[in-house]
Design a protein around this motif. Structure first.
Motif, mmCIF file in Angstrom:
data_model
loop_
_atom_site.group_PDB
_atom_site.id
_atom_site.type_symbol
_atom_site.label_atom_id
_atom_site.label_comp_id
_atom_site.label_asym_id
_atom_site.label_seq_id
_atom_site.Cartn_x
_atom_site.Cartn_y
_atom_site.Cartn_z
ATOM 1 N N UNK A 74 15.878 -18.342 -2.021
ATOM 2 C CA UNK A 74 15.185 -18.459 -3.307
ATOM 3 C C UNK A 74 14.964 -17.067 -3.895
ATOM 4 N N UNK A 75 15.093 -16.928 -5.195
ATOM 5 C CA UNK A 75 14.974 -15.588 -5.790
ATOM 6 C C UNK A 75 13.579 -14.995 -5.692
ATOM 7 N N UNK A 76 12.531 -15.823 -5.719
ATOM 8 C CA UNK A 76 11.174 -15.273 -5.747
ATOM 9 C C UNK A 76 10.878 -14.487 -4.476
ATOM 10 N N UNK A 77 11.186 -15.069 -3.327
ATOM 11 C CA UNK A 77 10.906 -14.348 -2.081
ATOM 12 C C UNK A 77 11.788 -13.123 -1.930
ATOM 13 N N UNK A 78 13.015 -13.193 -2.469
ATOM 14 C CA UNK A 78 13.889 -12.016 -2.387
ATOM 15 C C UNK A 78 13.339 -10.889 -3.251
ATOM 16 N N UNK A 79 12.916 -11.191 -4.479
ATOM 17 C CA UNK A 79 12.321 -10.160 -5.333
ATOM 18 C C UNK A 79 11.056 -9.593 -4.691
ATOM 19 N N UNK A 80 10.265 -10.452 -4.055
ATOM 20 C CA UNK A 80 9.033 -10.006 -3.398
ATOM 21 C C UNK A 80 9.362 -8.999 -2.288
ATOM 22 N N UNK A 81 10.351 -9.318 -1.452
ATOM 23 C CA UNK A 81 10.735 -8.417 -0.363
ATOM 24 C C UNK A 81 11.351 -7.131 -0.894
ATOM 25 N N UNK A 82 12.224 -7.248 -1.894
ATOM 26 C CA UNK A 82 12.902 -6.064 -2.433
ATOM 27 C C UNK A 82 11.912 -5.103 -3.089
ATOM 28 N N UNK A 83 10.978 -5.649 -3.851
ATOM 29 C CA UNK A 83 10.006 -4.788 -4.542
ATOM 30 C C UNK A 83 9.100 -4.066 -3.555
ATOM 31 N N UNK A 84 8.666 -4.780 -2.523
ATOM 32 C CA UNK A 84 7.816 -4.136 -1.518
ATOM 33 C C UNK A 84 8.600 -3.081 -0.735
ATOM 34 N N UNK A 85 9.895 -3.297 -0.533
ATOM 35 C CA UNK A 85 10.720 -2.277 0.117
ATOM 36 C C UNK A 85 10.833 -1.041 -0.773
ATOM 37 N N UNK A 86 11.020 -1.237 -2.074
ATOM 38 C CA UNK A 86 11.088 -0.110 -2.995
ATOM 39 C C UNK A 86 9.767 0.630 -3.103
ATOM 40 N N UNK A 87 8.686 -0.101 -2.944
ATOM 41 C CA UNK A 87 7.348 0.503 -3.055
ATOM 42 C C UNK A 87 7.131 1.617 -2.026
ATOM 43 N N UNK A 88 7.748 1.535 -0.858
ATOM 44 C CA UNK A 88 7.483 2.531 0.185
ATOM 45 C C UNK A 88 8.266 3.827 -0.017
ATOM 46 N N UNK A 89 9.062 3.922 -1.068
ATOM 47 C CA UNK A 89 9.753 5.174 -1.368
ATOM 48 C C UNK A 89 8.729 6.283 -1.614
ATOM 49 N N UNK A 90 9.079 7.498 -1.197
ATOM 50 C CA UNK A 90 8.152 8.628 -1.313
ATOM 51 C C UNK A 90 7.693 8.881 -2.741
ATOM 52 N N UNK A 91 8.529 8.561 -3.727
ATOM 53 C CA UNK A 91 8.160 8.791 -5.124
ATOM 54 C C UNK A 91 7.046 7.869 -5.586
ATOM 55 N N UNK A 92 6.733 6.853 -4.781
ATOM 56 C CA UNK A 92 5.700 5.885 -5.161
ATOM 57 C C UNK A 92 4.373 6.113 -4.437
#
Length: 392
Positions: free
Chosen positions: A351-369
């Motif tokens: 399902x797209x919702x859980x994929x977007x949820x996982x992807x966004x949280x993965x991007x959140x841990x980037x040092x620029x954030x």
């Protein structure tokens, strides 16, 4: 590049969204963006948006670039992430010497570059350049690139650090170690780059100090105001823009999902008639809009100042960093709100919702954030104290 051309690229990217959305699971399963998606983005002109005109690029308004990134991210988080990071590298390469640019684009102006900027390797000063070794993680989209940027300190013969640089290497001087197996951004193919005692000629190294002070060798041949934008705005915004896209994609998927959902626990109530669900949707939409408006406002103000021949003041640079990390936070808050409102069926694999949820949280841990670091810099600047950070 005219504004009409910028809108043409954006419209062509928009037309790609249905097929990118369909390939999102394929990207996740393969742990890399499908080659056909990169090729189709190439045909839209997306990767030329920030490329110098002297090498066939468009030198576009940076908001056009980030708008296209947001669109791609709204279809597939991993594809949006890779497109943003690889797509900003023509801007970075434009800051290098003309000789380095010609090496990369001289025979093929569509050549792509990946990166891993964290100081995970070491360089030693030698005659004519540097000897470089190290392992760098998180080089998103590296399988699609023929060159790479890596970051690290440079040391003299006494073992003392004398600079911090980005080094540019061709495929053959480095190898890719396939280690990417994650719960989020699985399709980004962010594998490791390994370099074993390779010579880097001086013209293929660029000091971070030169970038911070906007006095790069590439400015001699690329005179557009685009290349005077602060690194500390351009690079972090490249990280946040696809995350805002993911939030938009989650929002669109959630609204579609809620329109069909019947809540068994509430006697068959239709979710689209639930007033509390409507409140959560409205809150999420407001957060996404606020994130985007702040992000683009700051980029536009910086760009307009540079086009007018003025400098970007530190206060605006700091505000851009503040709002960039806040844009990521707003996006995460919106996605979390939508996910909480989606019910158990949204947990299903695929399902797209859980994929977007996982992807966004993965991007959140980037040092620029890192919000505390950015907010602290903003507060320091407000008190008139000196700022010491390469991300500004």
């Amino acid at each position: 590049m005219s504004d009409q051309d910028g809108q043409r690229v954006i419209e062509q990217v928009r037309q790609l969204l249905p097929v990118l959305r369909e390939r999102a699971q394929k990207a996740e399963d393969a742990r890399r963006v499908p080659e056909e998606s990169i090729e189709e983005l190439q045909r839209t002109g997306f990767f030329k948006l920030l490329q110098p005109a002297r090498h066939g690029g468009y030198e576009a308004d940076p908001v056009d670039f980030y708008t296209a990134v947001r669109l791609v991210g709204s279809a597939c988080g991993s594809t949006g992430w890779v497109a943003s990071i690889i797509g900003v590298h023509p801007w970075h390469l434009a800051l290098f010497s003309a000789e380095a640019q010609d090496e990369v684009w001289g025979e093929d102006a569509s050549t792509l570059v990946s990166s891993s900027y964290a100081p995970m390797g070491k360089a030693k000063l030698v005659e004519g350049g540097y000897r470089l070794s190290g392992r760098w993680s998180f080089s998103s989209g590296c399988d699609h690139a023929r060159w790479v940027f890596v970051g690290g300190p440079a040391y003299n013969d006494a073992g003392e650090p004398v600079d911090f640089c980005t080094y540019l290497l061709p495929l053959g001087d480095y190898r890719i170690d396939d280690v990417w197996d994650t719960v989020g951004l699985r399709g980004s193919g962010s594998n490791d780059i390994v370099v074993d005692d390779v010579f880097i000629p001086a013209h293929r190294a660029l000091s971070f100090m030169a970038m911070t002070e906007t006095r790069c060798p590439g400015h001699e041949v690329n005179t557009s105001p685009l290349y005077r934008l602060p690194w500390g705005t351009v690079h972090p915004t490249t990280i946040t823009a696809p995350i805002i896209g993911m939030a938009q994609g989650a929002y669109d998927a959630h609204v579609e999902h809620q329109g069909k959902r019947v809540r068994a626990a509430y006697a068959g109530e239709k979710s689209k008639e639930d007033p509390f669900a409507k409140v959560r949707i409205a809150e999420a939409a407001s957060e996404i809009d606020a994130a985007w408006l702040q992000l683009t406002r700051n980029i536009s103000e910086e760009y307009e100042l540079l086009k007018a021949g003025q400098e970007v003041p530190m206060a605006l640079r700091l505000r851009a960093r503040r709002d960039q990390v806040r844009g990521t936070a707003r996006s995460i808050e919106a996605i979390d709100r939508l996910f909480e409102n989606s019910g158990g069926r949204a947990l299903a694999t695929g399902t797209p919702i859980q994929r977007f949820w996982r992807d966004a949280h993965a991007g959140r841990v980037h040092a620029a954030n890192d919000p505390e670091r950015a907010y602290t810099m903003f507060g320091t600047g407000e008190f008139g104290l000196p700022i010491k950070d390469s991300m500004v």
